[in-house]
Motif scaffolding. Structure first.
Motif, PDB file in Angstrom:
ATOM      1  N   ALA A  44       0.828  -1.205   0.000  1.00 44.31           N
ATOM      2  CA  ALA A  44       0.000   0.000   0.000  1.00 44.31           C
ATOM      3  C   ALA A  44       0.866   1.260   0.000  1.00 44.31           C
ATOM      4  O   ALA A  44       0.581   2.215  -0.726  1.00 44.31           O
ATOM      5  N   VAL A  45       1.925   1.263   0.788  1.00 51.79           N
ATOM      6  CA  VAL A  45       2.829   2.425   0.812  1.00 51.79           C
ATOM      7  C   VAL A  45       3.558   2.549  -0.523  1.00 51.79           C
ATOM      8  O   VAL A  45       3.710   3.658  -1.059  1.00 51.79           O
ATOM      9  N   LEU A  46       4.003   1.433  -1.074  1.00 50.46           N
ATOM     10  CA  LEU A  46       4.664   1.466  -2.377  1.00 50.46           C
ATOM     11  C   LEU A  46       3.719   1.989  -3.462  1.00 50.46           C
ATOM     12  O   LEU A  46       4.120   2.807  -4.300  1.00 50.46           O
ATOM     13  N   ALA A  47       2.472   1.546  -3.436  1.00 48.05           N
ATOM     14  CA  ALA A  47       1.480   2.037  -4.401  1.00 48.05           C
ATOM     15  C   ALA A  47       1.280   3.538  -4.235  1.00 48.05           C
ATOM     16  O   ALA A  47       1.185   4.276  -5.226  1.00 48.05           O
ATOM     17  N   TRP A  54       3.852   9.626 -10.028  1.00 48.90           N
ATOM     18  CA  TRP A  54       3.265   9.750 -11.355  1.00 48.90           C
ATOM     19  C   TRP A  54       2.378  10.987 -11.436  1.00 48.90           C
ATOM     20  O   TRP A  54       2.459  11.757 -12.393  1.00 48.90           O
ATOM     21  N   ALA A  55       1.522  11.174 -10.446  1.00 51.31           N
ATOM     22  CA  ALA A  55       0.592  12.306 -10.464  1.00 51.31           C
ATOM     23  C   ALA A  55       1.336  13.632 -10.380  1.00 51.31           C
ATOM     24  O   ALA A  55       0.934  14.619 -11.009  1.00 51.31           O
ATOM     25  N   HIS A  56       2.412  13.661  -9.616  1.00 50.78           N
ATOM     26  CA  HIS A  56       3.192  14.899  -9.508  1.00 50.78           C
ATOM     27  C   HIS A  56       3.792  15.281 -10.861  1.00 50.78           C
ATOM     28  O   HIS A  56       3.828  16.451 -11.221  1.00 50.78           O
ATOM     29  N   GLY A  57       4.238  14.297 -11.609  1.00 54.15           N
ATOM     30  CA  GLY A  57       4.784  14.573 -12.934  1.00 54.15           C
ATOM     31  C   GLY A  57       3.716  14.810 -13.981  1.00 54.15           C
ATOM     32  O   GLY A  57       3.945  15.505 -14.970  1.00 54.15           O
ATOM     33  N   TYR A  58       2.540  14.248 -13.773  1.00 55.17           N
ATOM     34  CA  TYR A  58       1.455  14.356 -14.740  1.00 55.17           C
ATOM     35  C   TYR A  58       0.726  15.692 -14.663  1.00 55.17           C
ATOM     36  O   TYR A  58       0.286  16.225 -15.681  1.00 55.17           O
ATOM     37  N   ALA A  74      -1.100  14.809  -6.483  1.00 56.25           N
ATOM     38  CA  ALA A  74      -0.280  13.714  -5.961  1.00 56.25           C
ATOM     39  C   ALA A  74      -0.845  13.192  -4.648  1.00 56.25           C
ATOM     40  O   ALA A  74      -0.927  11.980  -4.429  1.00 56.25           O
ATOM     41  N   THR A  75      -1.254  14.085  -3.771  1.00 51.72           N
ATOM     42  CA  THR A  75      -1.776  13.679  -2.468  1.00 51.72           C
ATOM     43  C   THR A  75      -3.106  12.960  -2.599  1.00 51.72           C
ATOM     44  O   THR A  75      -3.312  11.895  -2.006  1.00 51.72           O
ATOM     45  N   ILE A  76      -4.009  13.516  -3.368  1.00 48.90           N
ATOM     46  CA  ILE A  76      -5.340  12.922  -3.520  1.00 48.90           C
ATOM     47  C   ILE A  76      -5.253  11.550  -4.176  1.00 48.90           C
ATOM     48  O   ILE A  76      -5.848  10.573  -3.690  1.00 48.90           O
ATOM     49  N   GLY A  80      -5.894   7.919  -2.265  1.00 49.44           N
ATOM     50  CA  GLY A  80      -6.941   7.030  -2.770  1.00 49.44           C
ATOM     51  C   GLY A  80      -6.411   5.640  -3.068  1.00 49.44           C
ATOM     52  O   GLY A  80      -7.060   4.635  -2.745  1.00 49.44           O
ATOM     53  N   VAL A  81      -5.240   5.564  -3.652  1.00 53.32           N
ATOM     54  CA  VAL A  81      -4.641   4.263  -3.956  1.00 53.32           C
ATOM     55  C   VAL A  81      -4.243   3.544  -2.669  1.00 53.32           C
ATOM     56  O   VAL A  81      -4.424   2.329  -2.555  1.00 53.32           O
ATOM     57  N   PHE A  82      -3.728   4.270  -1.685  1.00 52.93           N
ATOM     58  CA  PHE A  82      -3.382   3.650  -0.402  1.00 52.93           C
ATOM     59  C   PHE A  82      -4.626   3.043   0.241  1.00 52.93           C
ATOM     60  O   PHE A  82      -4.602   1.894   0.680  1.00 52.93           O
ATOM     61  N   LEU A  83      -5.703   3.813   0.292  1.00 53.82           N
ATOM     62  CA  LEU A  83      -6.938   3.296   0.885  1.00 53.82           C
ATOM     63  C   LEU A  83      -7.491   2.108   0.111  1.00 53.82           C
ATOM     64  O   LEU A  83      -7.965   1.138   0.704  1.00 53.82           O
ATOM     65  N   ALA A  84      -7.439   2.179  -1.215  1.00 54.31           N
ATOM     66  CA  ALA A  84      -7.929   1.065  -2.033  1.00 54.31           C
ATOM     67  C   ALA A  84      -7.104  -0.191  -1.794  1.00 54.31           C
ATOM     68  O   ALA A  84      -7.659  -1.294  -1.663  1.00 54.31           O
TER      69      ALA A  84
END
Length: 101
Positions: A44-47, A54-58, A74-76, A80-84
Motif C-alpha cells: 500500500a505504501v509502495l502504491a 506519477w501524479a506529480h509529474g502528470y 499527488a496527495t489525492i 486514494g490508492v493507499f486506501l484502495a
C-alpha cells in the motif's frame, strides 16, 4: 523533496491506519497473518509512492491553482490508492483467514 512532501505529510495517518489494520481482529495471529499484514502495508505504501510520483509529474499547473496543483493531485491520488490497497488487503484477509478458523 517536493515529490516526497505528500508522503511526509500523510505518514502519521498511514501509521495510524496501518496500526489498526495490524491490530484488528486480534485472532488468529499466526505467522502467515503477520507476513500477510506486513506485505499488505508495504504494498500500500509502495502504491502510494508510485502513484504520487506519477501524479506529480502528470499534473500541469494551470489557471489560478499554480504549482500547488501538483501537490494536490499527488496527495489525492496517492491517498486514494493507499486506501484502495488497504481495503483490498482487508477483504482478502477476511476471506483467507475465515477459512482458517
Amino acid at each position: 523533496m517536493q515529490q516526497a512532501l505528500a508522503l511526509i505529510l500523510f505518514l502519521p495517518w498511514f501509521v495510524i491506519l496501518s496500526g489498526l489494520f495490524w491490530a484488528y481482529p486480534r485472532q488468529p495471529r499466526t505467522a502467515a497473518r503477520r507476513a500477510f499484514d506486513l506485505a499488505s502495508i508495504a504494498l500500500a505504501v509502495l502504491a502510494f509512492v508510485l502513484v504520487a510520483r506519477w501524479a506529480h509529474g502528470y499534473a500541469v499547473p494551470t489557471g489560478t491553482a499554480g504549482s500547488i496543483w501538483r501537490q494536490v493531485l499527488a496527495t489525492i491520488s496517492g491517498y486514494g490508492v493507499f486506501l484502495a490497497a488497504m481495503l483490498v488487503a482487508w477483504l482478502l484477509r477476511r476471506r483467507w483467514f475465515a477459512r482458517a478458523l
